[in-house]
Write an enzyme that holds these catalytic residues in place. Structure first.
Site, PDB file in Angstrom:
ATOM      1  N   ASP A  14       0.814  -1.222   0.000  1.00 46.08           N
ATOM      2  CA  ASP A  14       0.000   0.000   0.000  1.00 46.08           C
ATOM      3  C   ASP A  14       0.846   1.270   0.000  1.00 46.08           C
ATOM      4  O   ASP A  14       0.428   2.303   0.502  1.00 46.08           O
ATOM      5  CB  ASP A  14      -0.960   0.049   1.213  1.00 46.08           C
ATOM      6  CG  ASP A  14      -1.719  -1.254   1.395  1.00 46.08           C
ATOM      7  OD1 ASP A  14      -2.236  -1.757   0.390  1.00 46.08           O
ATOM      8  OD2 ASP A  14      -1.776  -1.769   2.528  1.00 46.08           O
ATOM      9  N   LYS A  50       2.280   2.223  -4.978  1.00 45.96           N
ATOM     10  CA  LYS A  50       2.963   1.718  -6.181  1.00 45.96           C
ATOM     11  C   LYS A  50       2.140   1.994  -7.432  1.00 45.96           C
ATOM     12  O   LYS A  50       2.686   2.320  -8.484  1.00 45.96           O
ATOM     13  CB  LYS A  50       3.211   0.200  -6.082  1.00 45.96           C
ATOM     14  CG  LYS A  50       4.143  -0.190  -4.969  1.00 45.96           C
ATOM     15  CD  LYS A  50       4.233  -1.688  -4.835  1.00 45.96           C
ATOM     16  CE  LYS A  50       2.928  -2.319  -4.394  1.00 45.96           C
ATOM     17  NZ  LYS A  50       2.487  -1.982  -3.029  1.00 45.96           N
ATOM     18  N   GLY A  95      -4.432  -4.390  -4.356  1.00 48.52           N
ATOM     19  CA  GLY A  95      -5.400  -3.460  -4.922  1.00 48.52           C
ATOM     20  C   GLY A  95      -4.692  -2.153  -5.214  1.00 48.52           C
ATOM     21  O   GLY A  95      -4.226  -1.493  -4.313  1.00 48.52           O
ATOM     22  N   HIS A  96      -4.541  -1.816  -6.480  1.00 45.35           N
ATOM     23  CA  HIS A  96      -3.921  -0.547  -6.828  1.00 45.35           C
ATOM     24  C   HIS A  96      -5.027   0.464  -7.094  1.00 45.35           C
ATOM     25  O   HIS A  96      -5.976   0.177  -7.807  1.00 45.35           O
ATOM     26  CB  HIS A  96      -3.093  -0.675  -8.098  1.00 45.35           C
ATOM     27  CG  HIS A  96      -1.807  -1.415  -7.893  1.00 45.35           C
ATOM     28  ND1 HIS A  96      -1.043  -1.293  -6.763  1.00 45.35           N
ATOM     29  CD2 HIS A  96      -1.152  -2.276  -8.685  1.00 45.35           C
ATOM     30  CE1 HIS A  96       0.018  -2.049  -6.876  1.00 45.35           C
ATOM     31  NE2 HIS A  96      -0.018  -2.665  -8.031  1.00 45.35           N
ATOM     32  N   GLN A 137       2.195  -5.846  -3.156  1.00 49.84           N
ATOM     33  CA  GLN A 137       2.551  -5.882  -1.731  1.00 49.84           C
ATOM     34  C   GLN A 137       3.907  -5.205  -1.501  1.00 49.84           C
ATOM     35  O   GLN A 137       4.281  -4.360  -2.292  1.00 49.84           O
ATOM     36  CB  GLN A 137       2.557  -7.323  -1.190  1.00 49.84           C
ATOM     37  CG  GLN A 137       1.188  -7.963  -1.144  1.00 49.84           C
ATOM     38  CD  GLN A 137       0.893  -8.816  -2.356  1.00 49.84           C
ATOM     39  OE1 GLN A 137       1.773  -9.373  -2.970  1.00 49.84           O
ATOM     40  NE2 GLN A 137      -0.358  -8.928  -2.691  1.00 49.84           N
TER      41      GLN A 137
HETATM   42  P1  GDP Z   1      -0.517   0.450  -3.846  1.00 43.74           P
HETATM   43  O1  GDP Z   1      -1.149  -0.893  -3.708  1.00 43.74           O
HETATM   44  O2  GDP Z   1       0.912   0.436  -3.374  1.00 43.74           O
HETATM   45  O3  GDP Z   1      -0.681   1.046  -5.195  1.00 43.74           O
HETATM   46  O4  GDP Z   1      -1.230   1.420  -2.829  1.00 43.74           O
HETATM   47  P2  GDP Z   1      -2.814   1.695  -2.664  1.00 43.74           P
HETATM   48  O5  GDP Z   1      -3.404   1.981  -3.988  1.00 43.74           O
HETATM   49  O6  GDP Z   1      -3.424   0.656  -1.824  1.00 43.74           O
HETATM   50  O7  GDP Z   1      -2.769   2.970  -1.758  1.00 43.74           O
HETATM   51  C1  GDP Z   1      -2.339   4.152  -2.193  1.00 43.74           C
HETATM   52  C2  GDP Z   1      -3.476   5.146  -1.977  1.00 43.74           C
HETATM   53  O8  GDP Z   1      -2.925   6.402  -1.800  1.00 43.74           O
HETATM   54  C3  GDP Z   1      -4.392   5.276  -3.160  1.00 43.74           C
HETATM   55  O9  GDP Z   1      -5.687   5.582  -2.714  1.00 43.74           O
HETATM   56  C4  GDP Z   1      -3.803   6.429  -3.948  1.00 43.74           C
HETATM   57  O10 GDP Z   1      -4.757   7.136  -4.722  1.00 43.74           O
HETATM   58  C5  GDP Z   1      -3.299   7.280  -2.843  1.00 43.74           C
HETATM   59  N1  GDP Z   1      -2.083   8.022  -3.138  1.00 43.74           N
HETATM   60  C6  GDP Z   1      -1.004   7.642  -3.890  1.00 43.74           C
HETATM   61  N2  GDP Z   1      -0.053   8.588  -3.836  1.00 43.74           N
HETATM   62  C7  GDP Z   1      -0.524   9.572  -3.049  1.00 43.74           C
HETATM   63  C8  GDP Z   1       0.015  10.807  -2.578  1.00 43.74           C
HETATM   64  O11 GDP Z   1       1.154  11.196  -2.870  1.00 43.74           O
HETATM   65  N3  GDP Z   1      -0.776  11.547  -1.738  1.00 43.74           N
HETATM   66  C9  GDP Z   1      -2.025  11.152  -1.365  1.00 43.74           C
HETATM   67  N4  GDP Z   1      -2.723  11.937  -0.538  1.00 43.74           N
HETATM   68  N5  GDP Z   1      -2.558   9.994  -1.787  1.00 43.74           N
HETATM   69  C10 GDP Z   1      -1.817   9.227  -2.599  1.00 43.74           C
END
Ligand code: GDP
Length: 434
Positions: free
Chosen positions: A25, A28, A52-53, A233
């Site tokens: 999370d 990525k 979940g991205h 992950q």
């Molecule tokens: P992933 O699985 O690593 O892609 O992460 P997730 O998608 O689960 O969580 C990332 C969350 O943070 C998502 O809701 C993105 O829209 C949000 N997000 C990503 N980068 C940023 C950021 O720089 N600032 C903020 N406020 N939200 C972000």
């Protein structure tokens, strides 16, 4: 970022791996989305629908579990490598939903013939095992663990098997038999394993997408195209290098990118590690830098820290440089992308764990066991906050001085140059310029 600038060399090269460096999370999806603009092929190399991205495109939010987030860039080829386990019902569902929302995935999505398939009986086993467990792992219940177990137990069913319906059905029938015995052992209803017909429900669509992913990537690289390998992950959830047994069932680290995409390690030019500006963890297991209750709630709200797959609240904590430095080593990072810096905009003071102490001993290496990680005391350093919005910053020099100092300290402690900083969920809210 050394010498006051960003070191974006890590974002260049023909083949780049993007890997999570905490407990998943990290954002990525956002980083891959930004880099995908300059890539031709985007491939996932491990994990399944438990990842979940979340990507924001304009005002529209897309949550992708199986299809690589590069699909939101028109014309890119998006692949799932042999290291992935795929839930076909969800996969084709995602493809159909993308098509309904105007993102045409036809001819752009490929699935490795060597990838293993997750069936309803794997999900039934996942739930039954978690229900019966004394010590729960906190799995997402998507059948990923049992599908990887079947793979290493040589009982798995691969995409290629489904191209031959008769052989596919035979292998599934054996899988169901095995699952029924195991469900019985767990004291669960064996009928939960379902039927061959249910498991074969969307097998007829496999020829639309089946491909030799390793061959496609090798050809793309030979033709001078850029390839992005997208991890799911994070490092601390890697089955070997993570906080075992509170880990996922696959290798999430950069070495697995070569294996799981079907290319040799020498094909990889750069490895970008994604770190959130603080720490979060969903599921069970130790989290040394966990906030106290009030701070936990505050940052969870500010950062919207609820799981994209399960909606579960994530536990939050200070940035843990011990995890960061460990991730830099086991992934061979060439650069880091720091995400969600904006979430810390209102805090008066920000702490960083620079290392751990265990039973009076300082500077211990990242422990191999979850119980030791549970027992460590983080050593903190406190930095002044910046208390100003960063969401409009597009260059490093736009950031408040204290925010730059915070980033600089992260870079020093992790021992890897910063290549990118994300200051909001939108594609445009990113800093790749000094
Ligand atoms: P992933 O699985 O690593 O892609 O992460 P997730 O998608 O689960 O969580 C990332 C969350 O943070 C998502 O809701 C993105 O829209 C949000 N997000 C990503 N980068 C940023 C950021 O720089 N600032 C903020 N406020 N939200 C972000």
């Amino acid at each position: 970022m050394t010498d006051g600038g960003l070191n974006t060399a890590a974002l260049r090269g023909s083949c780049t791996v993007v890997v999570g460096c905490q407990w998943g999370d990290e954002g990525k999806g956002k980083v891959v989305d930004v880099l995908a603009g300059g890539a031709h092929v985007i491939a996932r190399y491990q994990g399944g629908a438990n990842a979940g991205h979340t990507v924001l495109l304009g005002d529209r939010q897309f949550i992708l579990h199986q299809v690589p987030s590069g699909i939101l860039h028109p014309g890119k080829r998006c692949l799932l490598g042999n290291g992935v386990v795929v839930d076909l019902v969800q996969f084709f569902g995602e493809i159909d939903r993308l098509a309904e929302r105007g993102v045409d995935p036809r001819g752009r999505v490929g699935l490795s013939t060597r990838a293993h398939v997750v069936f309803p009986y794997h999900m039934a086993l996942d739930h039954a095992a978690e229900e019966a467990a004394r010590r729960k792992i906190g799995t997402t219940g998507r059948g990923i663990g049992p599908a990887y177990e079947a793979k290493t137990g040589r009982r798995g069913v691969r995409v290629a098997d489904l191209l031959d319906r008769r052989r596919g059905a035979e292998r599934i029938a054996r899988g169901i038999e095995w699952a029924r015995r195991r469900l019985r052992d767990l004291g669960a209803d064996e009928a939960r394993a379902g039927t061959v017909e249910e498991a074969m429900a969307v097998a007829g669509r496999v020829p639309e997408v089946a491909t030799d992913v390793g061959r496609e990537i090798a050809r793309a690289l030979a033709a001078g195209k850029r390839v992005l390998l997208e991890g799911a992950q994070g490092t601390a959830l890697d089955v070997d290098h993570g906080t075992y047994p509170y880990v996922t069932s696959s290798n999430t680290t950069a070495g697995a990118a070569a294996v799981g995409a079907g290319i040799g390690p020498t094909a990889i030019d750069s490895v970008v590690g994604v770190v959130k500006a603080y720490t979060t963890r969903v599921g069970n297991g130790p989290l040394p830098t966990a906030f106290d209750e009030a701070m936990d709630e505050r940052v969870r709200e500010l950062g919207g820290e609820f799981g994209a797959t399960t909606g579960r609240p994530r536990r939050c904590g200070w940035f843990d440089a011990a995890v960061g430095a460990y991730a830099a080593r086991v992934n061979g990072l060439t650069g880091i992308a720091v995400t969600k810096l904006d979430v810390l905009d209102t805090l008066p003071e920000i702490r960083i764990a620079t290392g751990y102490r265990l039973r009076g001993e300082a500077d211990i290496p990242f422990p191999a066991t979850a119980w030791e990680l549970d027992a460590v005391e983080p050593v903190y350093e406190t930095l002044p906050g910046w208390q100003a919005p960063t969401t409009e910053a597009r260059r490093l020099s736009d950031l408040p001085r204290n925010a730059r100092a915070y980033l600089h300290r992260i870079e020093e402690l992790v021992g890897t140059p910063i290549a990118m900083v994300s200051v909001g969920a939108r594609r445009s809210q990113v800093i790749t310029e000094p």
